[in-house]
Scaffold this motif. Structure first.
Motif, PDB file in Angstrom:
ATOM      1  N   LEU A  52      23.345  20.648  76.044  1.00  0.00           N
ATOM      2  CA  LEU A  52      22.273  20.082  76.851  1.00  0.00           C
ATOM      3  C   LEU A  52      22.773  18.857  77.620  1.00  0.00           C
ATOM      4  CD1 LEU A  52      19.278  20.107  77.686  1.00  0.00           C
ATOM      5  CD2 LEU A  52      18.813  18.687  75.677  1.00  0.00           C
ATOM      6  N   ALA A  53      23.556  18.004  76.961  1.00  0.00           N
ATOM      7  CA  ALA A  53      24.115  16.828  77.633  1.00  0.00           C
ATOM      8  C   ALA A  53      25.069  17.242  78.745  1.00  0.00           C
ATOM      9  CB  ALA A  53      24.828  15.937  76.618  1.00  0.00           C
ATOM     10  N   LEU A 147      26.507  33.598  78.835  1.00  0.00           N
ATOM     11  CA  LEU A 147      27.201  33.040  80.001  1.00  0.00           C
ATOM     12  C   LEU A 147      26.979  31.535  80.084  1.00  0.00           C
ATOM     13  CD1 LEU A 147      26.427  35.593  82.859  1.00  0.00           C
ATOM     14  CD2 LEU A 147      28.668  35.035  81.948  1.00  0.00           C
ATOM     15  N   LEU A 148      25.741  31.112  79.876  1.00  0.00           N
ATOM     16  CA  LEU A 148      25.390  29.695  79.951  1.00  0.00           C
ATOM     17  C   LEU A 148      26.120  28.882  78.880  1.00  0.00           C
ATOM     18  CD1 LEU A 148      23.565  27.413  81.085  1.00  0.00           C
ATOM     19  CD2 LEU A 148      21.906  28.076  79.344  1.00  0.00           C
ATOM     20  N   THR A 149      26.072  29.340  77.649  1.00  0.00           N
ATOM     21  CA  THR A 149      26.689  28.563  76.567  1.00  0.00           C
ATOM     22  C   THR A 149      28.199  28.481  76.723  1.00  0.00           C
ATOM     23  OG1 THR A 149      26.710  30.508  75.120  1.00  0.00           O
ATOM     24  CG2 THR A 149      24.845  28.994  74.907  1.00  0.00           C
ATOM     25  N   LEU A 152      28.864  25.970  79.549  1.00  0.00           N
ATOM     26  CA  LEU A 152      28.607  24.591  79.135  1.00  0.00           C
ATOM     27  C   LEU A 152      29.656  24.094  78.150  1.00  0.00           C
ATOM     28  CD1 LEU A 152      24.711  24.605  78.772  1.00  0.00           C
ATOM     29  CD2 LEU A 152      26.085  23.663  80.635  1.00  0.00           C
ATOM     30  N   ASP A 153      30.164  24.988  77.317  1.00  0.00           N
ATOM     31  CA  ASP A 153      31.235  24.602  76.390  1.00  0.00           C
ATOM     32  C   ASP A 153      32.520  24.254  77.133  1.00  0.00           C
ATOM     33  OD1 ASP A 153      29.680  24.854  74.135  1.00  0.00           O
ATOM     34  OD2 ASP A 153      30.289  26.928  73.740  1.00  0.00           O
ATOM     35  N   ARG A 154      32.767  24.909  78.246  1.00  0.00           N
ATOM     36  CA  ARG A 154      33.982  24.638  79.025  1.00  0.00           C
ATOM     37  C   ARG A 154      33.918  23.304  79.763  1.00  0.00           C
ATOM     38  NH1 ARG A 154      38.334  24.998  78.611  1.00  0.00           N
ATOM     39  NH2 ARG A 154      38.932  25.248  80.765  1.00  0.00           N
ATOM     40  N   TRP A 155      32.730  22.780  80.031  1.00  0.00           N
ATOM     41  CA  TRP A 155      32.587  21.542  80.800  1.00  0.00           C
ATOM     42  C   TRP A 155      33.351  20.394  80.150  1.00  0.00           C
ATOM     43  CZ3 TRP A 155      31.675  19.549  85.303  1.00  0.00           C
ATOM     44  CH2 TRP A 155      31.387  18.205  85.418  1.00  0.00           C
ATOM     45  N   GLY A 156      33.205  20.213  78.863  1.00  0.00           N
ATOM     46  CA  GLY A 156      33.873  19.107  78.182  1.00  0.00           C
ATOM     47  C   GLY A 156      35.385  19.194  78.291  1.00  0.00           C
TER      48      GLY A 156
END
Length: 179
Positions: A52-53, A147-149, A152-156
Motif C-alpha cells: 500500500l505504501a 499482477l498488482l502485488t 508493487l513488490d518490485r517497486w522497492g
C-alpha cells in the motif's frame, strides 16, 4: 437542520461519547468517506501495508509527472527582464529525480509482462477498482491482484537500485552542464 441533527444523534447514540470525540456532523461526514481502491484491498487483506505504501509512492510520482505535462494557464504579459533567474527553483531535488527514474524503470519492467502495464497503472495511478480493471482487461480478479502485488513488490527493489545508481554528485554535474 434541527431534524437532521436529531437524526444524526439518534444514529450515533450507541457510541461511547467519552471515547468518541467527534460531533455527530463529523461522524456523518466520516461515514460517507470513500476509501481508495487500494486501501480497500489492504483492508480486505489482499495487499500488505508495504505494498500500500509503495502504491502511494508510485501514485505521487505518476501525478507529479502528469502535472508537468498537463495543460495549464499561461501568462502572455510582456517580459521586460529576459535574464535567467537563478533562484534555486531550477535545481531538482535528488529524491524527486530518483523517484522519477525509478518510476520509468518500474513501468518498463511491468510493461514487459504478458498483460502489459495498463492494468497495474489503472489500479495504482488512476485508482480504479481491481474488479473493474479485471473486467476491462478480460482477466479474473485473482489475476489482476497477482499482477498488482508482483508489480508493487518490485517497486522497492527498483527504487533501491535507482538510489544506489544516482548519487547527488551525478545530479549536480548534470545540472551544472545545463547552465
Amino acid at each position: 437542520m434541527r431534524k437532521e441533527r436529531v437524526e444524526r444523534e439518534r444514529r450515533y447514540a450507541r457510541r461511547d461519547k467519552l471515547k468518541d470525540g467527534g460531533t455527530p456532523e463529523t461522524k456523518a461526514k466520516a461515514a460517507q468517506v470513500r476509501q481508495g481502491s487500494l486501501a480497500r484491498l489492504y483492508e480486505r487483506g489482499h495487499i500488505t501495508i508495504e505494498q500500500l505504501a509503495a502504491s502511494q509512492e508510485i501514485r505521487t510520482v505518476g501525478e507529479r509527472i502528469g502535472a508537468d505535462v498537463a495543460i495549464g494557464t499561461v501568462s502572455l504579459e510582456t517580459r521586460v527582464d529576459q535574464s535567467r533567474a537563478i533562484d534555486g527553483t531550477f535545481f531538482e531535488r535528488l529524491g524527486a529525480v530518483r523517484a522519477e527514474v525509478a518510476y520509468t524503470r518500474w513501468r518498463e519492467e511491468i510493461g514487459r509482462s504478458r498483460k502489459g502495464a495498463g492494468p497495474v497503472l489503472a489500479m495504482v495511478v488512476h485508482d480504479e477498482a481491481c474488479s473493474a480493471v479485471a473486467k476491462h482487461w478480460n482477466m479474473r480478479d485473482i489475476t489482476a491482484r497477482a499482477l498488482l502485488t508482483s508489480a508493487l513488490d518490485r517497486w522497492g527493489d527498483i527504487m533501491g537500485e535507482t538510489c544506489s545508481a544516482i548519487e547527488e554528485a551525478d545530479l549536480l554535474a548534470m545540472q551544472a552542464g545545463l547552465l
